[in-house]
Design a protein around this motif. Structure first.
Motif, PDB file in Angstrom:
ATOM      1  N   ASN A   1      42.783  78.152   9.563  1.00  0.00           N
ATOM      2  CA  ASN A   1      43.250  76.864   9.049  1.00  0.00           C
ATOM      3  C   ASN A   1      42.897  76.801   7.556  1.00  0.00           C
ATOM      4  O   ASN A   1      42.204  77.696   7.050  1.00  0.00           O
ATOM      5  N   PRO A   2      43.352  75.799   6.820  1.00  0.00           N
ATOM      6  CA  PRO A   2      43.095  75.770   5.373  1.00  0.00           C
ATOM      7  C   PRO A   2      41.609  75.836   5.001  1.00  0.00           C
ATOM      8  O   PRO A   2      41.241  76.531   4.055  1.00  0.00           O
ATOM      9  N   ALA A   3      40.763  75.141   5.742  1.00  0.00           N
ATOM     10  CA  ALA A   3      39.327  75.179   5.425  1.00  0.00           C
ATOM     11  C   ALA A   3      38.753  76.576   5.666  1.00  0.00           C
ATOM     12  O   ALA A   3      37.945  77.069   4.858  1.00  0.00           O
ATOM     13  N   GLN A   4      39.166  77.215   6.765  1.00  0.00           N
ATOM     14  CA  GLN A   4      38.693  78.580   7.029  1.00  0.00           C
ATOM     15  C   GLN A   4      39.203  79.541   5.957  1.00  0.00           C
ATOM     16  O   GLN A   4      38.476  80.437   5.543  1.00  0.00           O
ATOM     17  N   TRP A   5      40.453  79.349   5.509  1.00  0.00           N
ATOM     18  CA  TRP A   5      41.011  80.244   4.500  1.00  0.00           C
ATOM     19  C   TRP A   5      40.260  80.112   3.180  1.00  0.00           C
ATOM     20  O   TRP A   5      39.978  81.104   2.525  1.00  0.00           O
ATOM     21  N   VAL A   6      39.901  78.887   2.790  1.00  0.00           N
ATOM     22  CA  VAL A   6      39.133  78.695   1.549  1.00  0.00           C
ATOM     23  C   VAL A   6      37.769  79.364   1.689  1.00  0.00           C
ATOM     24  O   VAL A   6      37.308  80.056   0.776  1.00  0.00           O
ATOM     25  N   ALA A   7      37.117  79.177   2.833  1.00  0.00           N
ATOM     26  CA  ALA A   7      35.824  79.825   3.055  1.00  0.00           C
ATOM     27  C   ALA A   7      35.973  81.342   3.020  1.00  0.00           C
ATOM     28  O   ALA A   7      35.140  82.049   2.442  1.00  0.00           O
ATOM     29  N   TYR A   8      37.029  81.876   3.619  1.00  0.00           N
ATOM     30  CA  TYR A   8      37.325  83.315   3.593  1.00  0.00           C
ATOM     31  C   TYR A   8      37.553  83.788   2.154  1.00  0.00           C
ATOM     32  O   TYR A   8      37.105  84.857   1.763  1.00  0.00           O
ATOM     33  N   SER A   9      38.216  82.961   1.356  1.00  0.00           N
ATOM     34  CA  SER A   9      38.514  83.324  -0.029  1.00  0.00           C
ATOM     35  C   SER A   9      37.257  83.459  -0.875  1.00  0.00           C
ATOM     36  O   SER A   9      37.230  84.243  -1.819  1.00  0.00           O
ATOM     37  N   ILE A  10      36.242  82.684  -0.548  1.00  0.00           N
ATOM     38  CA  ILE A  10      35.007  82.776  -1.321  1.00  0.00           C
ATOM     39  C   ILE A  10      33.979  83.695  -0.667  1.00  0.00           C
ATOM     40  O   ILE A  10      32.820  83.716  -1.069  1.00  0.00           O
ATOM     41  N   GLY A  11      34.424  84.471   0.329  1.00  0.00           N
ATOM     42  CA  GLY A  11      33.561  85.501   0.893  1.00  0.00           C
ATOM     43  C   GLY A  11      33.077  85.261   2.301  1.00  0.00           C
ATOM     44  O   GLY A  11      32.280  86.046   2.814  1.00  0.00           O
ATOM     45  N   GLY A  12      33.525  84.196   2.937  1.00  0.00           N
ATOM     46  CA  GLY A  12      33.078  83.899   4.299  1.00  0.00           C
ATOM     47  C   GLY A  12      33.722  84.814   5.332  1.00  0.00           C
ATOM     48  O   GLY A  12      34.687  85.515   5.065  1.00  0.00           O
ATOM     49  N   LYS A  13      33.151  84.786   6.539  1.00  0.00           N
ATOM     50  CA  LYS A  13      33.659  85.605   7.647  1.00  0.00           C
ATOM     51  C   LYS A  13      34.456  84.716   8.580  1.00  0.00           C
ATOM     52  O   LYS A  13      34.041  83.617   8.915  1.00  0.00           O
ATOM     53  N   LEU A  14      35.606  85.221   8.994  1.00  0.00           N
ATOM     54  CA  LEU A  14      36.429  84.515   9.972  1.00  0.00           C
ATOM     55  C   LEU A  14      36.005  84.922  11.378  1.00  0.00           C
ATOM     56  O   LEU A  14      35.402  85.977  11.569  1.00  0.00           O
ATOM     57  N   PRO A  15      36.340  84.114  12.391  1.00  0.00           N
ATOM     58  CA  PRO A  15      36.001  84.484  13.773  1.00  0.00           C
ATOM     59  C   PRO A  15      36.659  85.812  14.170  1.00  0.00           C
ATOM     60  O   PRO A  15      37.691  86.200  13.627  1.00  0.00           O
ATOM     61  N   ASP A  16      36.052  86.484  15.140  1.00  0.00           N
ATOM     62  CA  ASP A  16      36.561  87.782  15.600  1.00  0.00           C
ATOM     63  C   ASP A  16      37.980  87.696  16.145  1.00  0.00           C
ATOM     64  O   ASP A  16      38.718  88.679  16.108  1.00  0.00           O
ATOM     65  N   SER A  17      38.385  86.533  16.620  1.00  0.00           N
ATOM     66  CA  SER A  17      39.739  86.378  17.149  1.00  0.00           C
ATOM     67  C   SER A  17      40.800  86.528  16.054  1.00  0.00           C
ATOM     68  O   SER A  17      41.976  86.686  16.351  1.00  0.00           O
ATOM     69  N   MET A  18      40.394  86.501  14.802  1.00  0.00           N
ATOM     70  CA  MET A  18      41.329  86.607  13.679  1.00  0.00           C
ATOM     71  C   MET A  18      41.296  87.987  13.015  1.00  0.00           C
ATOM     72  O   MET A  18      41.788  88.154  11.906  1.00  0.00           O
ATOM     73  N   GLN A  19      40.737  88.984  13.707  1.00  0.00           N
ATOM     74  CA  GLN A  19      40.649  90.330  13.133  1.00  0.00           C
ATOM     75  C   GLN A  19      42.008  90.902  12.762  1.00  0.00           C
ATOM     76  O   GLN A  19      42.148  91.540  11.722  1.00  0.00           O
ATOM     77  N   ASP A  20      43.009  90.682  13.590  1.00  0.00           N
ATOM     78  CA  ASP A  20      44.345  91.194  13.282  1.00  0.00           C
ATOM     79  C   ASP A  20      44.890  90.550  12.009  1.00  0.00           C
ATOM     80  O   ASP A  20      45.522  91.215  11.189  1.00  0.00           O
ATOM     81  N   TRP A  21      44.657  89.251  11.853  1.00  0.00           N
ATOM     82  CA  TRP A  21      45.116  88.567  10.648  1.00  0.00           C
ATOM     83  C   TRP A  21      44.392  89.123   9.420  1.00  0.00           C
ATOM     84  O   TRP A  21      45.022  89.358   8.378  1.00  0.00           O
ATOM     85  N   VAL A  22      43.080  89.343   9.531  1.00  0.00           N
ATOM     86  CA  VAL A  22      42.299  89.897   8.419  1.00  0.00           C
ATOM     87  C   VAL A  22      42.806  91.292   8.068  1.00  0.00           C
ATOM     88  O   VAL A  22      42.997  91.620   6.895  1.00  0.00           O
ATOM     89  N   ARG A  23      43.048  92.125   9.091  1.00  0.00           N
ATOM     90  CA  ARG A  23      43.559  93.477   8.847  1.00  0.00           C
ATOM     91  C   ARG A  23      44.878  93.415   8.072  1.00  0.00           C
ATOM     92  O   ARG A  23      45.058  94.100   7.074  1.00  0.00           O
ATOM     93  N   ASN A  24      45.787  92.577   8.528  1.00  0.00           N
ATOM     94  CA  ASN A  24      47.072  92.459   7.847  1.00  0.00           C
ATOM     95  C   ASN A  24      46.901  91.892   6.433  1.00  0.00           C
ATOM     96  O   ASN A  24      47.564  92.330   5.502  1.00  0.00           O
ATOM     97  N   ASP A  25      46.005  90.932   6.281  1.00  0.00           N
ATOM     98  CA  ASP A  25      45.777  90.335   4.973  1.00  0.00           C
ATOM     99  C   ASP A  25      45.260  91.356   3.975  1.00  0.00           C
ATOM    100  O   ASP A  25      45.636  91.339   2.810  1.00  0.00           O
ATOM    101  N   LEU A  26      44.396  92.259   4.435  1.00  0.00           N
ATOM    102  CA  LEU A  26      43.742  93.191   3.515  1.00  0.00           C
ATOM    103  C   LEU A  26      44.469  94.513   3.330  1.00  0.00           C
ATOM    104  O   LEU A  26      44.326  95.145   2.267  1.00  0.00           O
ATOM    105  N   ILE A  27      45.222  94.980   4.341  1.00  0.00           N
ATOM    106  CA  ILE A  27      45.890  96.275   4.184  1.00  0.00           C
ATOM    107  C   ILE A  27      47.382  96.218   4.450  1.00  0.00           C
ATOM    108  O   ILE A  27      48.071  97.225   4.306  1.00  0.00           O
ATOM    109  N   GLY A  28      47.897  95.069   4.828  1.00  0.00           N
ATOM    110  CA  GLY A  28      49.318  94.950   5.136  1.00  0.00           C
ATOM    111  C   GLY A  28      50.180  94.962   3.881  1.00  0.00           C
ATOM    112  O   GLY A  28      49.690  95.091   2.747  1.00  0.00           O
ATOM    113  N   ASP A  29      51.479  94.844   4.109  1.00  0.00           N
ATOM    114  CA  ASP A  29      52.401  94.745   2.989  1.00  0.00           C
ATOM    115  C   ASP A  29      52.048  93.515   2.160  1.00  0.00           C
ATOM    116  O   ASP A  29      51.658  92.484   2.689  1.00  0.00           O
TER     117      ASP A  29
END
Length: 143
Positions: free
Chosen positions: A23-51
């Motif tokens: 969600n927007p709050a999680q994304w802002v926290a992720y942007s400043i270096g926070g960790k997202l829940p494990d259920s979002m690993q696929d999203w993180v993978r795509n965000d960091l190495i995807g197109d």
């Protein structure tokens, strides 16, 4: 997207299960270096190495600097001077963001429980094809 069928009171109900997104709050926290829940690993993978990972990285890296840029706009003086301060800050932040992109990606992947050396599959296959073409043209590694 995966499809699953559940039995509910004698009727088959098909639901679509989307990949978990922050969600927007999680994304802002992720942007400043926070960790997202494990259920979002696929999203993180795509965000960091995807197109389009590079433009996403550049945009994400500007988020922590928004308060600084806003503070620059509060300085006294002509608007052009304040806008120049913001532009200089953006350019400097982009320079360092590009310079440390691979280290930042590795750190984020590792923090989310993924191998730090992951890379885009398209980029990896392109690299392997170039390496194979080079070795065909110039011979394999010398022993």
């Amino acid at each position: 997207m995966t499809m699953s069928t559940h039995e509910r009171r004698g009727k088959a109900v098909t639901t679509s299960k989307k990949a978990a997104r922050p969600n927007p709050a999680q994304w802002v926290a992720y942007s400043i270096g926070g960790k997202l829940p494990d259920s979002m690993q696929d999203w993180v993978r795509n965000d960091l190495i995807g197109d389009r990972a590079v433009p996403r990285h550049l945009f994400r890296s500007m988020v922590p600097f928004v308060p600084v840029f806003a503070a620059f706009m509060l300085f006294p003086g002509p608007l052009a001077l304040r806008a120049s301060m913001v532009l200089l800050g953006v350019l400097l932040a982009l320079f360092y963001s590009v310079a440390y992109m691979s280290q930042n990606r590795s750190r984020r992947l590792e923090r989310h429980g993924l191998p730090p050396d992951l890379e885009n599959p398209k980029k990896a296959s392109r690299h392997n094809a170039e390496k194979a073409a080079y070795e065909r043209l110039h011979g394999g590694p010398q022993q």
